[in-house]
Design a protein around this motif. Structure first.
Motif, PDB file in Angstrom:
ATOM      1  N   MET A 100     -38.561 -33.187  27.138  1.00 35.90           N
ATOM      2  CA  MET A 100     -37.946 -34.145  26.221  1.00 35.90           C
ATOM      3  C   MET A 100     -38.607 -34.068  24.853  1.00 35.90           C
ATOM      4  SD  MET A 100     -37.547 -37.425  28.747  1.00 35.90           S
ATOM      5  CE  MET A 100     -36.689 -38.399  27.522  1.00 35.90           C
ATOM      6  N   GLY A 101     -37.874 -34.427  23.820  1.00 29.43           N
ATOM      7  CA  GLY A 101     -38.408 -34.371  22.470  1.00 29.43           C
ATOM      8  C   GLY A 101     -37.647 -35.284  21.537  1.00 29.43           C
ATOM      9  N   PRO A 102     -38.090 -35.352  20.285  1.00 28.38           N
ATOM     10  CA  PRO A 102     -37.424 -36.209  19.297  1.00 28.38           C
ATOM     11  C   PRO A 102     -36.124 -35.605  18.798  1.00 28.38           C
ATOM     12  CG  PRO A 102     -39.221 -35.012  18.280  1.00 28.38           C
ATOM     13  CD  PRO A 102     -39.269 -34.663  19.746  1.00 28.38           C
ATOM     14  N   ILE A 103     -35.336 -36.408  18.103  1.00 23.42           N
ATOM     15  CA  ILE A 103     -34.159 -35.927  17.383  1.00 23.42           C
ATOM     16  C   ILE A 103     -34.616 -35.503  15.991  1.00 23.42           C
ATOM     17  CG2 ILE A 103     -31.926 -36.568  16.386  1.00 23.42           C
ATOM     18  CD1 ILE A 103     -31.622 -38.584  18.685  1.00 23.42           C
ATOM     19  N   GLY A 104     -34.226 -34.311  15.571  1.00 23.00           N
ATOM     20  CA  GLY A 104     -34.616 -33.816  14.259  1.00 23.00           C
ATOM     21  C   GLY A 104     -33.567 -34.141  13.207  1.00 23.00           C
ATOM     22  N   MET A 144     -41.134 -28.105  17.018  1.00 18.46           N
ATOM     23  CA  MET A 144     -41.741 -29.425  17.144  1.00 18.46           C
ATOM     24  C   MET A 144     -41.192 -30.208  18.341  1.00 18.46           C
ATOM     25  SD  MET A 144     -41.768 -30.641  13.152  1.00 18.46           S
ATOM     26  CE  MET A 144     -43.149 -30.249  12.065  1.00 18.46           C
ATOM     27  N   GLY A 145     -40.317 -29.580  19.106  1.00 15.96           N
ATOM     28  CA  GLY A 145     -39.839 -30.202  20.332  1.00 15.96           C
ATOM     29  C   GLY A 145     -38.452 -30.779  20.274  1.00 15.96           C
ATOM     30  N   CYS A 146     -37.765 -30.646  19.142  1.00 14.82           N
ATOM     31  CA  CYS A 146     -36.420 -31.217  19.016  1.00 14.82           C
ATOM     32  C   CYS A 146     -35.397 -30.358  19.768  1.00 14.82           C
ATOM     33  CB  CYS A 146     -36.015 -31.302  17.547  1.00 14.82           C
ATOM     34  SG  CYS A 146     -37.084 -32.337  16.530  1.00 14.82           S
ATOM     35  N   HIS A 147     -34.556 -31.015  20.541  1.00 10.69           N
ATOM     36  CA  HIS A 147     -33.444 -30.334  21.195  1.00 10.69           C
ATOM     37  C   HIS A 147     -32.148 -30.524  20.410  1.00 10.69           C
ATOM     38  CE1 HIS A 147     -35.739 -29.521  24.896  1.00 10.69           C
ATOM     39  NE2 HIS A 147     -36.280 -30.709  24.684  1.00 10.69           N
ATOM     40  N   LEU A 148     -32.100 -31.574  19.601  1.00 13.74           N
ATOM     41  CA  LEU A 148     -30.930 -31.890  18.792  1.00 13.74           C
ATOM     42  C   LEU A 148     -31.381 -32.051  17.340  1.00 13.74           C
ATOM     43  CD1 LEU A 148     -27.955 -32.804  18.399  1.00 13.74           C
ATOM     44  CD2 LEU A 148     -28.708 -35.118  18.975  1.00 13.74           C
ATOM     45  N   VAL A 149     -30.704 -31.341  16.428  1.00 15.01           N
ATOM     46  CA  VAL A 149     -31.034 -31.418  15.002  1.00 15.01           C
ATOM     47  C   VAL A 149     -29.780 -31.786  14.228  1.00 15.01           C
ATOM     48  CG1 VAL A 149     -31.781 -30.136  12.961  1.00 15.01           C
ATOM     49  CG2 VAL A 149     -32.916 -29.743  15.163  1.00 15.01           C
ATOM     50  N   ILE A 150     -29.909 -32.750  13.332  1.00 12.49           N
ATOM     51  CA  ILE A 150     -28.819 -33.157  12.457  1.00 12.49           C
ATOM     52  C   ILE A 150     -29.088 -32.619  11.066  1.00 12.49           C
ATOM     53  CG2 ILE A 150     -27.452 -35.095  11.598  1.00 12.49           C
ATOM     54  CD1 ILE A 150     -27.630 -34.905  14.686  1.00 12.49           C
ATOM     55  N   LEU A 151     -28.160 -31.831  10.533  1.00 17.08           N
ATOM     56  CA  LEU A 151     -28.272 -31.380   9.144  1.00 17.08           C
ATOM     57  C   LEU A 151     -27.729 -32.491   8.256  1.00 17.08           C
ATOM     58  CD1 LEU A 151     -27.048 -27.659   9.340  1.00 17.08           C
ATOM     59  CD2 LEU A 151     -29.323 -28.607   9.803  1.00 17.08           C
ATOM     60  N   ALA A 152     -28.618 -33.348   7.787  1.00 13.96           N
ATOM     61  CA  ALA A 152     -28.224 -34.485   6.939  1.00 13.96           C
ATOM     62  C   ALA A 152     -28.141 -34.036   5.490  1.00 13.96           C
ATOM     63  CB  ALA A 152     -29.209 -35.631   7.102  1.00 13.96           C
ATOM     64  N   ASN A 155     -27.742 -23.552  26.417  1.00 14.47           N
ATOM     65  CA  ASN A 155     -27.207 -24.867  26.070  1.00 14.47           C
ATOM     66  C   ASN A 155     -28.316 -25.881  25.838  1.00 14.47           C
ATOM     67  OD1 ASN A 155     -24.415 -24.248  26.201  1.00 14.47           O
ATOM     68  ND2 ASN A 155     -24.524 -24.284  28.445  1.00 14.47           N
ATOM     69  N   THR A 156     -29.503 -25.413  25.510  1.00 16.04           N
ATOM     70  CA  THR A 156     -30.644 -26.337  25.408  1.00 16.04           C
ATOM     71  C   THR A 156     -30.872 -26.857  24.000  1.00 16.04           C
ATOM     72  OG1 THR A 156     -32.226 -24.532  25.018  1.00 16.04           O
ATOM     73  CG2 THR A 156     -31.768 -25.147  27.318  1.00 16.04           C
ATOM     74  N   ARG A 157     -30.183 -26.312  22.997  1.00 15.99           N
ATOM     75  CA  ARG A 157     -30.363 -26.753  21.611  1.00 15.99           C
ATOM     76  C   ARG A 157     -28.996 -26.982  20.970  1.00 15.99           C
ATOM     77  NH1 ARG A 157     -34.717 -26.409  23.596  1.00 15.99           N
ATOM     78  NH2 ARG A 157     -36.690 -25.639  22.709  1.00 15.99           N
ATOM     79  N   LYS A 158     -28.900 -28.019  20.149  1.00 16.19           N
ATOM     80  CA  LYS A 158     -27.675 -28.316  19.421  1.00 16.19           C
ATOM     81  C   LYS A 158     -28.010 -28.654  17.973  1.00 16.19           C
ATOM     82  CE  LYS A 158     -24.909 -27.931  22.970  1.00 16.19           C
ATOM     83  NZ  LYS A 158     -23.891 -26.857  23.048  1.00 16.19           N
ATOM     84  N   VAL A 159     -27.143 -28.221  17.063  1.00 14.60           N
ATOM     85  CA  VAL A 159     -27.282 -28.544  15.645  1.00 14.60           C
ATOM     86  C   VAL A 159     -25.940 -29.094  15.162  1.00 14.60           C
ATOM     87  CG1 VAL A 159     -27.808 -27.698  13.335  1.00 14.60           C
ATOM     88  CG2 VAL A 159     -28.983 -26.712  15.316  1.00 14.60           C
ATOM     89  N   LEU A 160     -25.974 -30.260  14.561  1.00 15.95           N
ATOM     90  CA  LEU A 160     -24.767 -30.920  14.067  1.00 15.95           C
ATOM     91  C   LEU A 160     -24.887 -31.140  12.562  1.00 15.95           C
ATOM     92  CD1 LEU A 160     -24.454 -33.693  16.829  1.00 15.95           C
ATOM     93  CD2 LEU A 160     -23.419 -31.402  16.828  1.00 15.95           C
ATOM     94  N   GLY A 161     -23.746 -31.294  11.887  1.00 17.61           N
ATOM     95  CA  GLY A 161     -23.739 -31.524  10.449  1.00 17.61           C
ATOM     96  C   GLY A 161     -23.141 -32.865  10.076  1.00 17.61           C
ATOM     97  N   VAL A 162     -22.924 -33.058   8.778  1.00 16.31           N
ATOM     98  CA  VAL A 162     -22.406 -34.337   8.288  1.00 16.31           C
ATOM     99  C   VAL A 162     -20.970 -34.236   7.791  1.00 16.31           C
ATOM    100  CG1 VAL A 162     -24.653 -35.297   7.679  1.00 16.31           C
ATOM    101  CG2 VAL A 162     -23.410 -33.920   5.998  1.00 16.31           C
ATOM    102  N   ILE A 163     -20.413 -33.028   7.741  1.00 19.14           N
ATOM    103  CA  ILE A 163     -19.065 -32.875   7.207  1.00 19.14           C
ATOM    104  C   ILE A 163     -18.005 -33.280   8.218  1.00 19.14           C
ATOM    105  CG2 ILE A 163     -17.371 -31.216   6.315  1.00 19.14           C
ATOM    106  CD1 ILE A 163     -19.669 -29.726   4.995  1.00 19.14           C
TER     107      ILE A 163
END
Length: 274
Positions: A1-5, A62-70, A92-100
């Motif tokens: 487990m890790g933080p949300i980036g 740094m341990g993030c599995h989910l990263v938001i491109l803010a 399927n262990t990492r996800k990156v999402l955006g703001v658009i």
């Protein structure tokens, strides 16, 4: 487990992060600002992709599995390539999402005239990401864009109350509204721009809605975590928040409170190995 980036090229993503924390305070978060290389808005696709991928990889380390491109520029110029080329290496262990996408998929709920304005950096405007994404969801909506190259420097230098800020905001708003008379919704497609809302509202009529992205992205993230249990269970829930910058932390701390709404103590991070 890790933080949300949460990643941004500088400070602007803190306006989104602030809203995410209000809605989802239980999660652990790491914010990373690439302040040493800001601005991203005028850089090439290749450079934005390279810089964004370095920061995403650092958050993964740094341990993030989910990263938001803010960051709208990173979302416009780098997100698709990262999702299609880089993430498959992790299964399927990492996800990156955006703001658009969170903004474009609900814009139809706001506009009645079906004419929408986009205020953004030159990089986001030139990518036409908002035009493309809005037309996917709402083919009947007409999209008009205006690049605002002076807005980010005004905010970054805390000149939002200056005569210069008033001049440049008025100029950009009038350029957009001259393109079509029936715009009834304007998207602030840069996370710095909400700090200029008081000025922006001086130059638009009450019939025009001006949308900042923070609350929209926060609600979209809530929905995403509800629908993707396999990612949600990897997110730690101790309510911790850490802040990192590629710039001098003291410089970052001095300006960050303007965007985040409270004082911040950041740490320096080195991207050399990413």
């Amino acid at each position: 487990m890790g933080p949300i980036g949460i990643f941004d090229s500088g400070y602007g993503g803190l306006t989104v992060f602030k809203e995410i924390v209000k809605v989802l305070p239980q999660y652990d978060y790491i914010y990373l600002g690439d302040n040493a290389r800001v601005p991203y808005g005028t850089r090439s696709y290749e450079t934005v992709y390279k810089y964004t991928l370095q920061c995403v990889n650092k958050l993964f380390d740094m341990g993030c599995h989910l990263v938001i491109l803010a960051c709208n520029t990173a979302s416009a110029k780098a997100l698709r390539t990262i999702q299609q080329i880089d993430l498959p290496k992790y299964g399927n262990t990492r996800k990156v999402l955006g703001v658009i996408r969170p903004t474009t998929e609900i814009i139809g709920q706001y506009t009645k005239t079906r004419s929408v304005g986009i205020m953004a950096t030159s990089g986001t405007v030139n990518s036409e990401s908002y035009v493309i994404e809005i037309n996917k969801f709402f083919p009947d909506i007409r999209v008009y864009q205006e690049a605002c190259p002076m807005w980010v420097p005004l905010v970054e230098n805390n000149e939002i109350a200056s005569d210069g800020a008033r001049y440049f905001v008025q100029q950009s708003i009038h350029k957009l509204l001259r393109k079509v008379p029936d715009i009834d919704t304007i998207i602030l497609a840069c996370t710095h721009y909400p700090l200029l809302l008081p000025l922006i509202n001086d130059f638009v009529s009450k019939d025009i809605q001006v949308l900042a992205q923070g609350k929209i992205v926060a609600n979209s993230l809530t929905d995403y975590l509800t629908r993707h249990h396999e990612i949600e269970v990897r997110c730690k829930k101790n309510g911790t928040r850490r802040f990192f910058t590629t710039e001098n932390p003291e410089n970052f701390n001095g300006k960050a409170a303007l965007f985040y709404g409270s004082n911040i103590v950041a740490e320096h991070v080195d991207l050399a190995s990413c």
